[in-house]
Design a protein around this motif. Structure first.
Motif, PDB file in Angstrom:
ATOM      1  N   GLY A  36       0.803  -1.227   0.000  1.00 32.17           N
ATOM      2  CA  GLY A  36       0.000   0.000   0.000  1.00 32.17           C
ATOM      3  C   GLY A  36       0.827   1.263   0.000  1.00 32.17           C
ATOM      4  O   GLY A  36       0.373   2.310  -0.445  1.00 32.17           O
ATOM      5  N   TYR A  37       2.049   1.160   0.517  1.00 34.65           N
ATOM      6  CA  TYR A  37       2.954   2.303   0.617  1.00 34.65           C
ATOM      7  C   TYR A  37       4.327   1.883   0.088  1.00 34.65           C
ATOM      8  O   TYR A  37       5.254   1.664   0.860  1.00 34.65           O
ATOM      9  N   PRO A  38       4.486   1.757  -1.236  1.00 29.73           N
ATOM     10  CA  PRO A  38       5.742   1.235  -1.790  1.00 29.73           C
ATOM     11  C   PRO A  38       6.971   2.079  -1.442  1.00 29.73           C
ATOM     12  O   PRO A  38       8.088   1.558  -1.481  1.00 29.73           O
ATOM     13  N   ASP A  39       6.794   3.323  -1.070  1.00 29.56           N
ATOM     14  CA  ASP A  39       7.941   4.150  -0.682  1.00 29.56           C
ATOM     15  C   ASP A  39       8.548   3.718   0.645  1.00 29.56           C
ATOM     16  O   ASP A  39       9.613   4.201   1.028  1.00 29.56           O
ATOM     17  N   LEU A  40       7.884   2.807   1.358  1.00 31.71           N
ATOM     18  CA  LEU A  40       8.452   2.288   2.605  1.00 31.71           C
ATOM     19  C   LEU A  40       9.606   1.323   2.339  1.00 31.71           C
ATOM     20  O   LEU A  40      10.443   1.107   3.203  1.00 31.71           O
ATOM     21  N   TRP A  41       9.620   0.716   1.153  1.00 30.62           N
ATOM     22  CA  TRP A  41      10.666  -0.243   0.815  1.00 30.62           C
ATOM     23  C   TRP A  41      11.926   0.479   0.368  1.00 30.62           C
ATOM     24  O   TRP A  41      11.851   1.526  -0.279  1.00 30.62           O
ATOM     25  N   PRO A  42      13.088  -0.092   0.648  1.00 30.82           N
ATOM     26  CA  PRO A  42      14.336   0.497   0.145  1.00 30.82           C
ATOM     27  C   PRO A  42      14.373   0.545  -1.388  1.00 30.82           C
ATOM     28  O   PRO A  42      14.887   1.494  -1.962  1.00 30.82           O
ATOM     29  N   SER A  43      13.835  -0.467  -2.062  1.00 36.17           N
ATOM     30  CA  SER A  43      13.739  -0.488  -3.525  1.00 36.17           C
ATOM     31  C   SER A  43      12.674  -1.507  -3.917  1.00 36.17           C
ATOM     32  O   SER A  43      12.198  -2.269  -3.077  1.00 36.17           O
TER      33      SER A  43
END
Length: 66
Positions: A36-43
């Motif tokens: 839901g929040y892909p910006d939480l992942w490093p890549s």
């Protein structure tokens, strides 16, 4: 259906004196949060752990826990 089930569990637990608390597993559910929040992942190829180099990560966690 799931929301109705959770509400049912809450109502029954109140009647018999049990406190129900939501479980928030940080960072154990990091991969599911990133859906839901892909910006939480490093890549996009690295989906765990949460990217602690971004203030956004801490903003999301604070919002969930508050």
């Amino acid at each position: 259906m799931r929301g109705e089930f959770v509400f049912f569990i809450f109502l029954i637990s109140c009647k018999i004196g049990i406190n129900v608390m939501a479980e928030i597993d940080v960072p154990g559910h990091a991969e599911s949060w990133g859906a839901g929040y892909p910006d939480l992942w490093p890549s996009s190829s690295c989906r765990e752990p949460l990217d602690v180099s971004k203030n956004y990560t801490f903003d999301v966690i604070s919002g969930i826990l508050s």
